[in-house]
Design a protein around this motif. Structure first.
Motif: not given
Length: 168
Positions: A10-26
């Motif tokens: 979740g923190a990395m997705r926030h820092l790098r919002p343009n990169l895809p990331r699969v997450m099951n939860d936060i």
């Protein structure tokens, strides 16, 4: 009134919002056990299913879909877990993350947390699908000017380094 520290993907997705990331939860970390218990009561009152583990509780919807993993500490077996939690919160920056006010760890702390979870996942063979993300996250985080003394101090809160020589 509880402001969580956002962790891992979740923190990395926030820092790098343009990169895809699969997450099951936060994953989030709360500052203390009192806040953790308060958050669990609120979640239960809202109808979420709670599945407790040693150091966290998974919240899921009625359909079983995972939503949030609330941590009261990084890991139950960490030597100085309360001190580590306090330090992570002190260095974090308040930001809007996923439309909520959260604390985002300092880059040094994110690097430490990533290394910690990478080691745990390699040891237990858990979350193997997340390993490529972790490698790219490591590359991204090490592209910044990192104060390695902060990373080392965090590591010292995990384990004794008496017999380990570290050259910066």
């Amino acid at each position: 009134g509880i402001v969580p520290l956002i962790l891992k993907g979740g923190a990395m997705r926030h820092l790098r919002p343009n990169l895809p990331r699969v997450m099951n939860d936060i994953d989030i970390l709360l500052p203390d056990v009192k806040s953790y218990e308060q958050a669990l009561k609120i979640a239960a009152d809202l109808g979420y299913k709670l599945t407790k583990a040693e150091h966290s509780t998974d919240l899921s919807k009625a359909n079983g879909e995972g939503v949030l993993d609330i941590h009261w500490c990084m890991d139950y077996f960490i030597k100085n877990r309360d001190e580590l939690t306090q330090d992570l919160f002190k260095r974090a920056q308040k930001q809007q993350v996923f439309n909520s006010e959260c604390l985002v760890p300092a880059k040094e702390d994110m690097l430490f947390l990533l290394l910690f979870h990478l080691a745990k996942n390699l040891r237990s063979s858990a979350c193997v699908s997340a390993l490529p993300y972790m490698v790219f996250d490591l590359k991204y985080l090490t592209s910044f000017d990192i104060d390695w003394s902060v990373v080392l101090e965090n590591i010292k809160k995990l384990i004794s380094l008496e017999n380990i020589n570290i050259h910066a």
